[in-house]
Design a protein around this motif. Structure first.
Motif, mmCIF file in Angstrom:
data_model
loop_
_atom_site.group_PDB
_atom_site.id
_atom_site.type_symbol
_atom_site.label_atom_id
_atom_site.label_comp_id
_atom_site.label_asym_id
_atom_site.label_seq_id
_atom_site.Cartn_x
_atom_site.Cartn_y
_atom_site.Cartn_z
ATOM 1 N N GLN A 231 0.819 -1.205 0.000
ATOM 2 C CA GLN A 231 0.000 0.000 0.000
ATOM 3 C C GLN A 231 0.859 1.264 0.000
ATOM 4 O O GLN A 231 0.560 2.227 -0.714
ATOM 5 N N LEU A 232 1.943 1.263 0.785
ATOM 6 C CA LEU A 232 2.808 2.439 0.844
ATOM 7 C C LEU A 232 3.479 2.694 -0.503
ATOM 8 O O LEU A 232 3.508 3.842 -0.982
ATOM 9 N N MET A 233 4.017 1.657 -1.124
ATOM 10 C CA MET A 233 4.698 1.858 -2.410
ATOM 11 C C MET A 233 3.714 2.253 -3.500
ATOM 12 O O MET A 233 4.035 3.054 -4.380
ATOM 13 N N ARG A 234 2.519 1.720 -3.434
ATOM 14 C CA ARG A 234 1.506 2.084 -4.425
ATOM 15 C C ARG A 234 1.086 3.542 -4.258
ATOM 16 O O ARG A 234 1.003 4.299 -5.231
ATOM 17 N N LEU A 235 0.838 3.965 -3.025
ATOM 18 C CA LEU A 235 0.401 5.342 -2.770
ATOM 19 C C LEU A 235 1.494 6.351 -3.101
ATOM 20 O O LEU A 235 1.202 7.443 -3.601
ATOM 21 N N SER A 236 2.753 5.999 -2.821
ATOM 22 C CA SER A 236 3.856 6.942 -3.039
ATOM 23 C C SER A 236 4.325 6.967 -4.487
ATOM 24 O O SER A 236 5.184 7.785 -4.839
ATOM 25 N N GLU A 237 3.790 6.087 -5.320
ATOM 26 C CA GLU A 237 4.056 6.089 -6.761
ATOM 27 C C GLU A 237 5.545 6.104 -7.090
ATOM 28 O O GLU A 237 6.027 6.887 -7.904
ATOM 29 N N GLY A 238 6.283 5.211 -6.429
ATOM 30 C CA GLY A 238 7.700 5.052 -6.742
ATOM 31 C C GLY A 238 8.641 5.938 -5.955
ATOM 32 O O GLY A 238 9.851 5.832 -6.112
ATOM 33 N N GLU A 239 8.120 6.807 -5.096
ATOM 34 C CA GLU A 239 9.000 7.695 -4.320
ATOM 35 C C GLU A 239 9.553 7.019 -3.069
ATOM 36 O O GLU A 239 10.549 7.484 -2.517
ATOM 37 N N LEU A 240 8.919 5.930 -2.620
ATOM 38 C CA LEU A 240 9.382 5.208 -1.440
ATOM 39 C C LEU A 240 9.489 3.729 -1.768
ATOM 40 O O LEU A 240 8.624 3.165 -2.448
ATOM 41 N N VAL A 241 10.549 3.094 -1.270
ATOM 42 C CA VAL A 241 10.692 1.648 -1.363
ATOM 43 C C VAL A 241 10.633 1.115 0.063
ATOM 44 O O VAL A 241 11.302 1.639 0.961
ATOM 45 N N SER A 242 9.807 0.108 0.289
ATOM 46 C CA SER A 242 9.496 -0.318 1.646
ATOM 47 C C SER A 242 9.571 -1.829 1.766
ATOM 48 O O SER A 242 9.102 -2.562 0.900
ATOM 49 N N LYS A 243 10.157 -2.286 2.892
ATOM 50 C CA LYS A 243 10.219 -3.729 3.142
ATOM 51 C C LYS A 243 10.139 -4.011 4.632
ATOM 52 O O LYS A 243 10.937 -3.516 5.419
ATOM 53 N N SER A 244 9.174 -4.810 4.989
ATOM 54 C CA SER A 244 8.993 -5.223 6.378
ATOM 55 C C SER A 244 9.894 -6.396 6.715
ATOM 56 O O SER A 244 10.264 -7.187 5.845
#
Length: 317
Positions: A231-244
């Motif tokens: 959800q975070l990567m989709r909402l930020s449209e490529g501006e954030l890369v996230s991994k839990s």
């Protein structure tokens, strides 16, 4: 790793409120670093150490890129995304992990990750993409397939070497242990995790730039519908890369800015790390207020009676 003069500050507190009354509390630490390893801001202690768990996967994926395995077997960004993933074992995700093995001419029986409870195939395990990537590299290099999870196996030594180079420290100094899937994971400082994600997001390496592109272009492969990373990567449209990562680990890089955020909920609570991530991303301006509100609806408003509240801020150094 470059530390500032002060790398310790008040940690964050996540409160579970039931109709406005505090029911539970979580203590959370967080660090922001740049791609040179400098600590920029902190809540808690930048030198707090924990196992990086699945937040290591984008760096384990470097083995696929640096050995020519991607090109040899015609793997795509979608394959690369599943290699970096902690997925939900959906049909689409499991098939993507299978595609890597099929293209590398490796039988799925070579997978040594567990079969998830209630499932029938190792392909459905959340780390199957990572394991498929390790097997593909081993096939490419003619390394043994049966021992690919052993720490002295060449694919694991290659991964460790890549991580050690990024953190500018000897590989022999890393403390390793088996992750739940059987592959090695490493015990490192939060500042080191943040530095890794700052480098991942900096755009200074073509290999890491491709990993970021794969993850941000295929966020459903990285986690799944309804999951925080997706959800975070989709909402930020490529501006954030996230991994839990398990046990309260969350790592996020700001793409093109060379900045990384690492979070550790000290009691391992998933809900606490997501609440802090939203709180800090909004504080730093990495997400807009409307994005923060959307994420909060999913991860901080738990139901009609319960919500999460974060107390505290990052201290700038």
């Amino acid at each position: 790793m470059t530390m500032g003069k002060r790398t310790q500050a008040a940690q964050l507190e996540v409160r579970l409120l039931r109709e406005g009354i505090i029911e539970s509390k979580h203590q959370v630490q967080a660090v922001v670093c740049d791609n040179r390893g400098r600590v920029l801001s902190v809540a808690g202690n930048a030198e707090t150490a924990a196992f990086v768990r699945s937040a290591l996967k984008p760096f384990q994926a470097l083995a696929v890129l640096t050995t020519g395995t991607l090109e040899r077997f015609g793997l795509t960004d979608k394959d690369l995304a599943i290699i970096c993933s902690s997925h939900k074992g959906t049909i689409e995700q499991s098939r993507q992990a299978f595609n890597i093995l099929w293209r590398a001419d490796v039988d799925p029986s070579a997978l040594q990750c567990p079969v998830p409870e209630g499932k029938r195939s190792r392909l459905e395990y959340n780390c199957s993409g990572k394991h498929a990537g390790m097997l593909a590299v081993s096939r490419q290099r003619n390394w043994p397939l049966t021992s690919y999870l052993q720490r002295n196996h060449p694919v694991q030594q290659l991964i460790l070497t890549k991580v050690a180079e990024l953190l500018r420290m000897p590989a022999a100094e890393f403390i390793g242990a088996r992750d739940d899937c059987g592959a090695p994971t490493y015990f490192m400082q939060l500042a080191q995790m943040a530095s890794l994600y700052a480098q991942l997001a900096s755009g200074s390496s073509l290999d890491m730039e491709r990993i970021v592109r794969a993850m941000t272009h295929h966020p459903v492969m990285v986690a799944g519908e309804g999951e925080f990373d997706t959800q975070l990567m989709r909402l930020s449209e490529g501006e954030l890369v996230s991994k839990s990562g398990a046990e309260g680990i969350q790592c996020i890089g700001r793409v093109g800015e060379g900045m990384g955020l690492a979070i550790k909920a000290m009691d391992g609570a998933k809900r606490a790390k997501y609440a802090v991530a939203i709180h800090l991303l909004k504080q730093m301006g990495w997400i807009t207020p409307s994005m923060a509100e959307t994420l909060s609806e999913s991860y901080m408003s738990l139901n009609d009676f319960k919500r999460l509240d974060v107390v505290g801020e990052l201290s700038m150094l």
